[in-house]
Design an enzyme around this catalytic site. Structure first.
Site, PDB file in Angstrom:
ATOM      1  N   ARG A   1      90.576 -10.234 -10.028  1.00 23.55           N
ATOM      2  CA  ARG A   1      91.700  -9.901  -9.148  1.00 23.55           C
ATOM      3  C   ARG A   1      91.415 -10.417  -7.736  1.00 23.55           C
ATOM      4  NH1 ARG A   1      95.063  -5.673 -10.463  1.00 23.55           N
ATOM      5  NH2 ARG A   1      96.262  -6.458  -8.695  1.00 23.55           N
TER       6      ARG A   1
ATOM      7  N   HIS B   1     103.730  -7.491 -13.399  1.00 25.85           N
ATOM      8  CA  HIS B   1     102.427  -7.347 -12.726  1.00 25.85           C
ATOM      9  C   HIS B   1     101.778  -8.737 -12.683  1.00 25.85           C
ATOM     10  CE1 HIS B   1      99.071  -5.571 -10.955  1.00 25.85           C
ATOM     11  NE2 HIS B   1      98.591  -4.802 -11.912  1.00 25.85           N
TER      12      HIS B   1
ATOM     13  N   ASP C   1      97.259  -1.906 -22.828  1.00 30.17           N
ATOM     14  CA  ASP C   1      97.441  -1.191 -21.558  1.00 30.17           C
ATOM     15  C   ASP C   1      97.774   0.258 -21.909  1.00 30.17           C
ATOM     16  OD1 ASP C   1      97.851  -0.585 -18.865  1.00 30.17           O
ATOM     17  OD2 ASP C   1      99.746  -1.682 -18.690  1.00 30.17           O
TER      18      ASP C   1
ATOM     19  N   GLN D   1      97.934  -9.400 -11.894  1.00 29.22           N
ATOM     20  CA  GLN D   1      97.010  -9.031 -12.963  1.00 29.22           C
ATOM     21  C   GLN D   1      96.943 -10.116 -14.027  1.00 29.22           C
ATOM     22  OE1 GLN D   1      95.060  -5.995 -13.224  1.00 29.22           O
ATOM     23  NE2 GLN D   1      94.059  -7.367 -14.668  1.00 29.22           N
TER      24      GLN D   1
ATOM     25  N   CYS E   1      93.820  -4.217 -18.187  1.00 30.05           N
ATOM     26  CA  CYS E   1      93.978  -4.322 -16.731  1.00 30.05           C
ATOM     27  C   CYS E   1      93.320  -3.152 -15.998  1.00 30.05           C
ATOM     28  CB  CYS E   1      95.456  -4.431 -16.374  1.00 30.05           C
ATOM     29  SG  CYS E   1      96.457  -2.995 -16.814  1.00 30.05           S
TER      30      CYS E   1
ATOM     31  N   ARG F   1     103.522  -2.775  -3.727  1.00 26.55           N
ATOM     32  CA  ARG F   1     103.500  -2.162  -5.065  1.00 26.55           C
ATOM     33  C   ARG F   1     104.543  -1.059  -5.058  1.00 26.55           C
ATOM     34  NH1 ARG F   1      98.554  -0.007  -8.758  1.00 26.55           N
ATOM     35  NH2 ARG F   1      98.590  -2.242  -9.190  1.00 26.55           N
TER      36      ARG F   1
HETATM   37  N1   CP Z   1      95.008  -3.108 -12.754  1.00 24.42           N
HETATM   38  C1   CP Z   1      95.491  -2.591 -11.619  1.00 24.42           C
HETATM   39  O1   CP Z   1      96.494  -3.041 -11.061  1.00 24.42           O
HETATM   40  O2   CP Z   1      94.738  -1.554 -11.140  1.00 24.42           O
HETATM   41  P1   CP Z   1      95.129  -0.595  -9.941  1.00 24.42           P
HETATM   42  O3   CP Z   1      96.296   0.243 -10.388  1.00 24.42           O
HETATM   43  O4   CP Z   1      93.881   0.234  -9.733  1.00 24.42           O
HETATM   44  O5   CP Z   1      95.469  -1.406  -8.733  1.00 24.42           O
HETATM   45  N1  NVA Z   2     101.346  -0.644 -16.880  1.00 25.49           N
HETATM   46  C1  NVA Z   2     100.502   0.037 -15.919  1.00 25.49           C
HETATM   47  C2  NVA Z   2      99.593  -0.924 -15.221  1.00 25.49           C
HETATM   48  C3  NVA Z   2      98.659  -0.306 -14.225  1.00 25.49           C
HETATM   49  C4  NVA Z   2      97.809  -1.297 -13.518  1.00 25.49           C
HETATM   50  C5  NVA Z   2     101.393   0.776 -14.932  1.00 25.49           C
HETATM   51  O1  NVA Z   2     102.405   0.224 -14.505  1.00 25.49           O
HETATM   52  O2  NVA Z   2     101.062   1.909 -14.588  1.00 25.49           O
END
Ligand code: CP
Ligand code: NVA
Length: 305
Positions: free
Chosen positions: A287, A129, A219, A132, A259, A102
């Site tokens: 997930r 993502h 989101d 997700q 998400c 990530r």
């Molecule tokens: N939805 C999601 O990716 O959550 P986290 O940021 O908690 O991993």
């Molecule tokens: N769009 C958000 C998703 C978090 C799971 C971000 O990138 O922070």
């Protein structure tokens, strides 16, 4: 170079493979899959951004499949002191059998994938993502029977989630309507490619996007790394909140997805988030199941054909 497959965007799987992944994940959710194809293997998870769901679902999922998961952050590894990505990747792949990352720039996961001889999985970048969206589609299938022929309404920022929804709609052929304020559209190349398929539309009015939709999803207005834009974005997105009135414009059977983490009172009201149409906890649980399917396929040799 050892042949291996990465999962950086949804386009790394064919439509048939995506459907096979959902079938495998469904077996996992029902407890019908008890194999441990990752037994004796190690799985590293590198987090340059915070996480609750991604971290726990990958760690528990890898363990359930038999692997030893290793959680790494810049504070623990030499990346934080400037060791290059391509060096880190070439060290990790001598010791582990799969790597989840990530991070911020999508180019960074591509750099890992190019340098690594083991599968690299994208656990979120600024651009995509994909894990997700797999979970979201599994949730649609769980609650609406199928995503075929359904209409998904995306409300708010044209961010990493919106981009991955564009890929999904294009690959799987369902209708996607995005409502984003001007200046906050999805990535132009990703959007254009998806729109070429004829099932993806971008509008400015959330009511237009949700009219008759089967799924309403949104989101946060400021993603990770955009914290300093929060105040500006709160003003820009003020008319893009998902509330009960907006949900009422969707199909009566519509479900709400997010998400998470969510900001109650910003992109969604507490009433909708906690309401009878919300499927957010199943979505979060999915997930685990869908990422286990991805790991079983890419690292454990499970067939998707
Ligand atoms: N939805 C999601 O990716 O959550 P986290 O940021 O908690 O991993
Ligand atoms: N769009 C958000 C998703 C978090 C799971 C971000 O990138 O922070």
């Amino acid at each position: 170079m050892t042949p291996h497959r990465d999962f950086l965007t949804l386009r790394d799987f064919s439509p048939a493979e995506l459907r096979a992944l959902f079938a495998l994940a469904d077996r996992m959710r029902r407890g019908a899959y008890t194999a441990r194809p990752l037994a004796g293997k190690a799985f590293a998870m590198l987090f340059m951004k915070s996480s609750t769901r991604t971290r726990v679902s990958f760690e528990v999922g890898a363990w359930q499949l038999g692997a030893h998961p290793i959680f790494l952050t810049p504070r623990d590894v030499q990346l934080g002191r400037g060791e290059p990505v391509k060096d880190t990747a070439r060290v990790l792949d001598r010791m582990v059998d799969g790597l989840m990352i990530r991070t911020f720039a999508h180019a960074e996961v591509e750099e890992y994938a190019a340098a690594s001889q083991v599968p690299v999985i994208n656990g979120l970048t600024d651009l995509h993502h994909p894990c997700q969206i797999l979970a979201d589609l599994l949730t649609v299938q769980q609650h609406l029977g199928t995503f075929e022929g359904k209409c998904i309404a995306w409300i708010g920022d044209g961010n990493n989630m919106a981009n991955s929804w564009c890929d999904a709609a294009d690959l799987l052929g369902f209708e996607l309507r995005l409502a984003c304020p001007p200046g906050y559209d999805p990535d132009p190349a990703i959007l254009a490619r998806a729109q070429a398929g004829g099932r993806v539309t971008l509008v400015r009015d959330p009511r237009e996007a949700v009219a008759g939709a089967h799924v309403v999803t949104t989101d946060v207005w400021a993603s990770m790394g955009q914290e300093e834009e929060q105040a500006v974005r709160a003003a820009v997105f003020a008319d893009f909140q998902v509330d009960a009135a907006l949900m009422a414009a969707a199909d009566p059977t519509a479900i709400f997805l997010h998400c998470l983490p969510a900001h109650r009172g910003e992109e969604v009201t507490a009433e909708v988030l906690e309401g009878p149409q919300s499927r957010i906890w199943d979505e979060a649980e999915n997930r685990l199941h869908v990422q286990k399917a991805v790991m079983a396929a890419l690292i454990g040799g499970e067939s998707l054909g």
